[in-house]
Design an enzyme around this catalytic site. Sequence first.
Site, PDB file in Angstrom:
ATOM      1  N   ARG A 121       0.824  -1.203   0.000  1.00 18.17           N
ATOM      2  CA  ARG A 121       0.000   0.000   0.000  1.00 18.17           C
ATOM      3  C   ARG A 121       0.865   1.263   0.000  1.00 18.17           C
ATOM      4  O   ARG A 121       1.956   1.289   0.553  1.00 18.17           O
ATOM      5  CB  ARG A 121      -0.890  -0.021   1.251  1.00 18.17           C
ATOM      6  CG  ARG A 121      -2.027   0.963   1.242  1.00 18.17           C
ATOM      7  CD  ARG A 121      -2.872   0.782   2.488  1.00 18.17           C
ATOM      8  NE  ARG A 121      -2.199   1.236   3.698  1.00 18.17           N
ATOM      9  CZ  ARG A 121      -2.655   0.998   4.934  1.00 18.17           C
ATOM     10  NH1 ARG A 121      -3.749   0.283   5.102  1.00 18.17           N
ATOM     11  NH2 ARG A 121      -2.006   1.468   5.978  1.00 18.17           N
ATOM     12  N   SER A 128       1.666   5.881   4.503  1.00 20.88           N
ATOM     13  CA  SER A 128       0.561   5.084   5.038  1.00 20.88           C
ATOM     14  C   SER A 128       0.723   3.625   4.631  1.00 20.88           C
ATOM     15  O   SER A 128      -0.242   2.937   4.317  1.00 20.88           O
ATOM     16  CB  SER A 128      -0.776   5.631   4.536  1.00 20.88           C
ATOM     17  OG  SER A 128      -0.969   6.956   4.951  1.00 20.88           O
ATOM     18  N   ASP A 169      -6.217   5.963  -3.290  1.00 21.03           N
ATOM     19  CA  ASP A 169      -4.920   6.293  -3.926  1.00 21.03           C
ATOM     20  C   ASP A 169      -4.328   5.176  -4.784  1.00 21.03           C
ATOM     21  O   ASP A 169      -3.425   5.438  -5.573  1.00 21.03           O
ATOM     22  CB  ASP A 169      -3.856   6.677  -2.892  1.00 21.03           C
ATOM     23  CG  ASP A 169      -4.073   8.066  -2.312  1.00 21.03           C
ATOM     24  OD1 ASP A 169      -5.074   8.703  -2.673  1.00 21.03           O
ATOM     25  OD2 ASP A 169      -3.253   8.501  -1.502  1.00 21.03           O
ATOM     26  N   ASP A 346      -1.821  13.617   9.226  1.00 16.90           N
ATOM     27  CA  ASP A 346      -1.392  13.030   7.958  1.00 16.90           C
ATOM     28  C   ASP A 346       0.035  12.495   8.033  1.00 16.90           C
ATOM     29  O   ASP A 346       0.460  11.743   7.161  1.00 16.90           O
ATOM     30  CB  ASP A 346      -1.449  14.084   6.835  1.00 16.90           C
ATOM     31  CG  ASP A 346      -2.867  14.523   6.536  1.00 16.90           C
ATOM     32  OD1 ASP A 346      -3.771  13.666   6.550  1.00 16.90           O
ATOM     33  OD2 ASP A 346      -3.074  15.723   6.294  1.00 16.90           O
TER      34      ASP A 346
END
Length: 375
Positions: A121, A128, A169, A346
């Site tokens: 990912r 992330s 994303d 974030d």
Amino acid sequence: MRITSLIATLSAVGAVSAAPSRKWKCSLNTTSDNPFEGKTLFANPGWAQKLEQTYDAFTTAGDAENAAKVRKVQKIGTFVWIADIAGLANIDSAIASAREAQAKTGEKQIVGLVLYNLPDRDCSAGDSAGELSSANNGLERYKKEFIDPYAAKVSAAADLDFAIVLEPDSLGNLVTNMAVDFCAKAAPTYQAGIAYAIASLQFANVHLYLDAAHGGWLGWDGNLPLAAKEFATVVKLAGNGTKIRGFSTNVSNYNPYNATVRENYTEWSHSWDESHYASSLAPFLEAEGLPAHFIVDQGRVALNGARKEWGEWCNVEASFGPAPTTVTNNTYLDSIVWVKPGGESDGLCGLAGAPRAGAWFEAYTEMLVKNWSGN
């Protein structure tokens, strides 16, 4: 999640590609009706509880106005993120709470969930990065340990509707970031994993939204047809007749739905806000046989002038956005939603004092409240 726009910006140079001819069509969901109409977006009590510290901070400071806004925010429907195998238990909690709300209010609930655990990912950045690796049997684990129980849980709750955002994303990276070696290697895993998720979630009470990044990333003229082709490739892999409702945009990002002031960095784009992005992408989706229905995340919206470029993605000076609604003034839109509920950092970037990605950022949350109009 990092939003990569450099390659997207470069791809804007050149003529608009012609829309491909219609050769294949996926099924729409159970009907053409908007699944959000006549329903209440589930308000996650877990997120509301986190905001208690924000309420207490304003109350202690004697700021009754912003304390009242916190109480209003706590009642707003938001999506629940399921981002690892252990997090599957959060589906059970959401179902139980939504059933309780449905019984108490008599209002039909639609539960927003994010499915976010692909192997490799966040291939272009890693901020992330998840728990699974394709080099370590990640795809098989993703299918059997994550997708299969995910599907079992939502299908068993036939008394509720679910809107599920698939892998934010991920496919955007396959459109613009194939020059990144890790993304190029991850591409087959991304495609196979998302296709498996689509095929596994074919239930009448489930409405699937494949993530389409945002206007500053895929909204450039040269990227629009490429994005539609990539989405069509993945839905085809899921099997003929598979159903998706549409696409999610702006997840965890800061673009406005309707820009009251057009930022200078959007000058060369027809997708200068998310409403225009949906309208720009829709014809290319339809040409590929895909449904052109959208939900747009407005959980956080950057303040005018807060960014100098679209690529600024981390803890941007912002406000909570407009509350979820199906009144959108764009026929392609099912609903404005809050997919990324404000409060979590974030990453170790952006505003001073930011904690690691996913950790609660109290000072930032208070800023979101102060800047919010309350609508």
